[in-house]
Design a protein around this motif. Sequence first.
Motif, short mmCIF file in Angstrom:
data_model
loop_
_atom_site.label_atom_id
_atom_site.label_comp_id
_atom_site.label_asym_id
_atom_site.label_seq_id
_atom_site.Cartn_x
_atom_site.Cartn_y
_atom_site.Cartn_z
N UNK A 32 80.46 5.30 33.38
CA UNK A 32 79.01 5.25 33.20
C UNK A 32 78.45 3.84 33.13
N UNK A 33 79.30 2.83 33.36
CA UNK A 33 78.84 1.44 33.27
C UNK A 33 77.92 1.07 34.44
N UNK A 34 78.08 1.78 35.57
CA UNK A 34 77.25 1.49 36.75
C UNK A 34 78.05 0.99 37.94
N UNK A 35 79.38 1.11 37.88
CA UNK A 35 80.25 0.58 38.95
C UNK A 35 80.03 1.32 40.28
N UNK A 36 80.06 2.63 40.21
CA UNK A 36 79.90 3.42 41.45
C UNK A 36 78.50 3.26 42.01
N UNK A 37 77.52 3.18 41.13
CA UNK A 37 76.14 2.96 41.58
C UNK A 37 76.04 1.64 42.32
N UNK A 38 76.75 0.62 41.81
CA UNK A 38 76.73 -0.69 42.47
C UNK A 38 77.33 -0.60 43.88
N UNK A 63 83.33 -5.13 55.42
CA UNK A 63 83.57 -5.16 53.97
C UNK A 63 83.94 -3.75 53.52
N UNK A 64 85.10 -3.65 52.91
CA UNK A 64 85.61 -2.35 52.47
C UNK A 64 85.21 -2.15 51.00
N UNK A 65 84.60 -1.03 50.71
CA UNK A 65 84.22 -0.73 49.32
C UNK A 65 85.11 0.42 48.85
N UNK A 66 85.86 0.19 47.80
CA UNK A 66 86.84 1.20 47.36
C UNK A 66 86.54 1.59 45.91
N UNK A 67 86.35 2.91 45.72
CA UNK A 67 86.04 3.40 44.38
C UNK A 67 87.22 4.24 43.87
N UNK A 68 88.14 3.59 43.20
CA UNK A 68 89.27 4.30 42.57
C UNK A 68 90.07 5.13 43.55
N UNK A 69 90.19 4.70 44.79
CA UNK A 69 90.91 5.54 45.73
C UNK A 69 92.01 4.73 46.40
N UNK A 84 95.52 -7.24 51.09
CA UNK A 84 96.22 -8.52 50.99
C UNK A 84 96.21 -9.29 52.31
N UNK A 85 95.79 -8.60 53.38
CA UNK A 85 95.77 -9.28 54.68
C UNK A 85 94.51 -10.12 54.87
N UNK A 86 93.74 -10.24 53.82
CA UNK A 86 92.55 -11.10 53.91
C UNK A 86 91.28 -10.33 54.20
N UNK A 87 91.35 -8.99 54.09
CA UNK A 87 90.16 -8.16 54.30
C UNK A 87 89.17 -8.38 53.16
N UNK A 88 87.91 -8.51 53.50
CA UNK A 88 86.90 -8.64 52.44
C UNK A 88 86.70 -7.26 51.82
N UNK A 89 86.76 -7.21 50.50
CA UNK A 89 86.67 -5.90 49.85
C UNK A 89 86.09 -6.01 48.45
N UNK A 90 85.51 -4.89 48.03
CA UNK A 90 85.09 -4.76 46.62
C UNK A 90 85.80 -3.52 46.09
N UNK A 91 86.50 -3.71 45.00
CA UNK A 91 87.40 -2.68 44.50
C UNK A 91 87.02 -2.29 43.07
N UNK A 108 96.23 -3.12 39.05
CA UNK A 108 95.69 -3.14 40.42
C UNK A 108 94.68 -4.28 40.56
N UNK A 109 93.80 -4.39 39.58
CA UNK A 109 92.76 -5.43 39.64
C UNK A 109 93.41 -6.83 39.62
N UNK A 110 94.38 -7.01 38.70
CA UNK A 110 95.06 -8.32 38.59
C UNK A 110 95.78 -8.66 39.90
N UNK A 111 96.40 -7.62 40.48
CA UNK A 111 97.22 -7.84 41.67
C UNK A 111 96.39 -8.13 42.92
#
Lengths: 234, 244
Positions: free
Chosen positions: A51-57, A157-163, A184-191, A198-201
Amino acid sequence: MKPIIEVEKAGLCYRRPHGFFKGSRSDFWALKDISFQLHSGETLGIIGRNGAGKSTLLRLLSGIISPDRGKISIKRGLCTTLLSIGVGSHSTLSGRENAILNGMILGATKRHMMENLDQIKDFSELGDFFEQPIYTYSSGMHARLGFATALQVDPDVLLIDEMLSVGDKSFRDKSAAALRGRLKSGKTAILVSHDSGTIMDLSNRVVWIEHGEIVKIGDPKVIMPEYEKKDWSH
Amino acid sequence: MNWKRYWDIILYRTYAELKSEAQMNYMGYVWWLLEPLLNTGLFYAILILVMRESSAGALSFILVGAIIWQWFQGAVMQSVGTILDSGAMLRLVYLPKIILPIISILASTWRFAFLFLLLLLWIMISKFSLAPALLAIPILLLLQFAVILAFSLPIAALMPYFPDARLALDISLRSLMLISGIFYSVEEFQQRFTFGFSQPDGDLGGCLPQRIVGWSLASLVQAYLCGCPGGWMDRGFCVDLSQD
């Protein structure tokens, strides 16, 4: 370096539906004054409680909805896609036909999807079922086809929501590895993820959101320990 | 905007919709033909057996009207709820909303095209005589398509805000059908429902394709406003048939 996405004081308000006889309307600001930048080749992690607003973002960044205030500037011609499984599927179409349709809906061209059908068939491990209507599929087979299709859609830009993984154990490992490889191949992404590992890695930077506002933004190695130590009971 | 990709989506989803529709029923595509025939049978029974109206060529009169009305009604009813019904998908991907009702309208138009070709074939085999005014038919088809778009798209856009409109629309279309060209000839229509537009100029005799061309735009608008979207072209065939 100029950012490819720039979010400036973006806010989004959900107007709760109301009936004719149900009194006045109530507004809920899911995001308030969000500002950050995304550069080419960067993987930005987004963390926060439910409910913080991550998916909405993510929905704002993929253009599904527009901000009610502030501004989101996306570099001209840039394609941002929220990775989704089986979106717009037709149960009577075959796996092959649904792969083409889903891919087009997710942002790929028909030609691109036609050229990559063999890879989708191989990755999804559906065999002869690939030519069968998807109402004959199990839920795992649906997920495998959806993931294999989504993986072939190659947005800027790849947008990934917990998947990061779907299906049974072996396919989960395979899909997670494929997506990690892509990131890791240098793709621009928001995760978006609740998994600190996962986030740290995978992330170069992390945005911490609570109650629709940014708490902190910066290096995951600094922010993640602080996020995990946070006492949520208050 | 990548309109090429959106156009591909429209075509592919139209194909998917037609295929799904056929596979959901045991009789599949046969329903495309059966539905207008059953409607025609029903309307014919009401008109001839119940209302005791008699007219030469009534069956073909009703058949043409029913096929054209079904195009209008099917396209409108199937398209108006598409944006509302696609909520789950639209929460995950961005698509211009206009393409959703267009997919349903194209699917209905494809069904109509199939029936229309059969109808033309049947008329040519039976008693059809060629008239120069038949050249007006493509224009009428385009006009009908424009009316369907003009009717469906705004309602589809408003439907997510007023979901109750679907029920009201269903009732409105049924009412519209009862005063449409399925049941009334243009002459009867003019006598019964005149709302201050000019009376048609030109000769009212002869087969209707000729009349269509001669009639004023005001009469055409009047016919459409009064719920007669298919009530022009169909009369042409019917008058021709009944004159034999």
